[in-house]
Design an enzyme around this catalytic site. Structure first.
Site, short mmCIF file in Angstrom:
data_model
loop_
_atom_site.label_atom_id
_atom_site.label_comp_id
_atom_site.label_asym_id
_atom_site.label_seq_id
_atom_site.Cartn_x
_atom_site.Cartn_y
_atom_site.Cartn_z
N THR A 133 40.01 5.24 -84.19
CA THR A 133 40.99 4.54 -83.38
C THR A 133 40.37 3.93 -82.12
O THR A 133 39.39 4.46 -81.58
CB THR A 133 42.11 5.50 -82.95
OG1 THR A 133 42.99 4.86 -82.02
CG2 THR A 133 41.55 6.75 -82.27
N TYR A 157 44.91 12.53 -78.55
CA TYR A 157 44.77 11.82 -79.82
C TYR A 157 43.41 11.14 -79.90
O TYR A 157 42.64 11.31 -80.86
CB TYR A 157 45.90 10.80 -79.97
CG TYR A 157 45.67 9.82 -81.10
CD1 TYR A 157 45.65 10.25 -82.42
CD2 TYR A 157 45.49 8.46 -80.84
CE1 TYR A 157 45.42 9.35 -83.46
CE2 TYR A 157 45.28 7.56 -81.87
CZ TYR A 157 45.24 8.01 -83.17
OH TYR A 157 45.02 7.11 -84.19
#
Length: 345
Positions: A133, A157
């Site tokens: 990501t 995250y």
């Protein structure tokens, strides 16, 4: 599946076994399964179906209901199906939730990935593609952001994904396995043929939320943060069509097969950003409606702007974006939302 090597000779890029797709019953994973099957690959999906849907798995693939952290089941699945490559999508993906429940993210993303990689190494799987990501960059020092720029995640995250990237680098140095970590920017849209799309209840993706509002599933769209240092005060993101992203995974797999001693980390984006308000304007255009917008405070862990420098992926792969059009992305997402309504989901 043959490609031309850097010396001009043709090199074999065809995998000699099956591809395991973890999280293949989820949004991005199900599109990767479609892309692989369309390209003639044999696919086995591993998904615990906590957030995924068995009906979202293409009929050409085999579904094994299991958790990626279950090393023995994963090892057995690799052996029984002759798996020679893994595409790893399974994990948790909601940034604000990662801030409020970081242990969930270090368990589902980092610890589970470590178990999966252990199983892959133990069974001699030579190729691994990781769903990473842009959140690994945190708040980038420059935009567009390049792969070599500092990694400083501002939420668990992003950190949980970065930790997995670091594991892969170390493991590839110690074992006969190569990898490609693909750093996604904002994934949106749906399969243009209507075979899959974003189906998660309570999804936090902006375009998904907006088309839900357009079809009556939501009463409004929240705009979280209007005081960012951007052109209109709202967050700017690089939106990539999920089918383009899936195609990049197939191309990355073929690169790993062709160059088994090389690993790669590549941004997956279009190199162009749109603000929240610009996206909502696109939804209004496509739907010929005016979606209600409610201005809210910033969410925890959201940077002002994330846009990819995609020069590296364009240089490394024969992949080229085919659906780089915001209105088109919205149209595909809207069509899928309407299909879900017809399916009663």
């Amino acid at each position: 599946m043959d490609g031309q090597g850097s010396d001009g000779r043709m090199s074999d890029t065809r995998l000699s076994g099956k591809v395991m797709v973890t999280g293949g019953a989820g949004y991005i994973g199900s599109h990767a399964v479609l892309a692989l099957a369309d390209a003639g690959y044999d696919v086995v999906v591993v998904d615990n179906l906590v957030t995924g849907f068995a009906w979202a798995v293409d009929s050409r693939a085999t579904l094994v209901e299991a958790d990626v952290s279950d090393i023995e089941t994963i090892r057995t699945t690799i052996r029984e199906h002759g798996v020679r490559a893994i595409m790893h999508f399974a994990g948790s993906v909601v940034v604000p939730e990662s801030v409020s429940d970081p242990l969930k993210y270090y368990r589902n993303n980092t610890a589970a990935s470590r178990a999966l990689i252990e199983a892959a190494v133990a069974e001699g799987v030579p190729h691994f593609i990781f769903s990473s990501t842009a959140a690994t960059y945190g708040t980038p020092e420059r935009v567009p952001v390049q792969e070599g720029d500092p990694k400083a995640p501002i939420n668990p995250y992003g950190m949980s994904k970065l930790m997995t990237e670091i594991m892969l680098k170390d493991i590839a140095a110690a074992h006969p396995i190569n990898y490609c970590a693909l750093r996604y920017f904002n994934v949106a849209g749906a399969d243009p043929a209507g075979r899959s799309g974003q189906s998660t209840v309570g999804a936090t993706h902006l375009i998904k939320i907006a088309v839900e509002a357009a079809t009556g599933k939501r009463g409004h769209v929240g705009v979280y943060g209007t005081d960012f240092a951007t052109r209109d005060g709202t967050g700017v993101r690089d939106y990539i069509h999920v089918s383009d992203l899936a195609a990049a995974h197939v191309a990355a797999l073929e690169l790993l097969v062709a160059e088994p001693s090389e690993s790669h980390t590549l941004n997956c984006g279009y190199g162009r950003g749109f603000s929240v308000l610009e996206v909502l304007d696109a939804v209004d255009r496509v739907t010929n409606m005016t979606i209600e917008r409610r201005m809210e405070g910033r969410r925890a862990g959201d940077p002002a702007e994330l846009v990819a420098d995609n020069g590296a992926i364009l240089a490394a792969l024969p992949w080229r974006p085919e659906r780089d059009n915001l209105d088109g992305i919205v149209r595909d997402a809207l069509a899928w939302e309407r299909k879900l309504a017809e399916m009663g989901k």
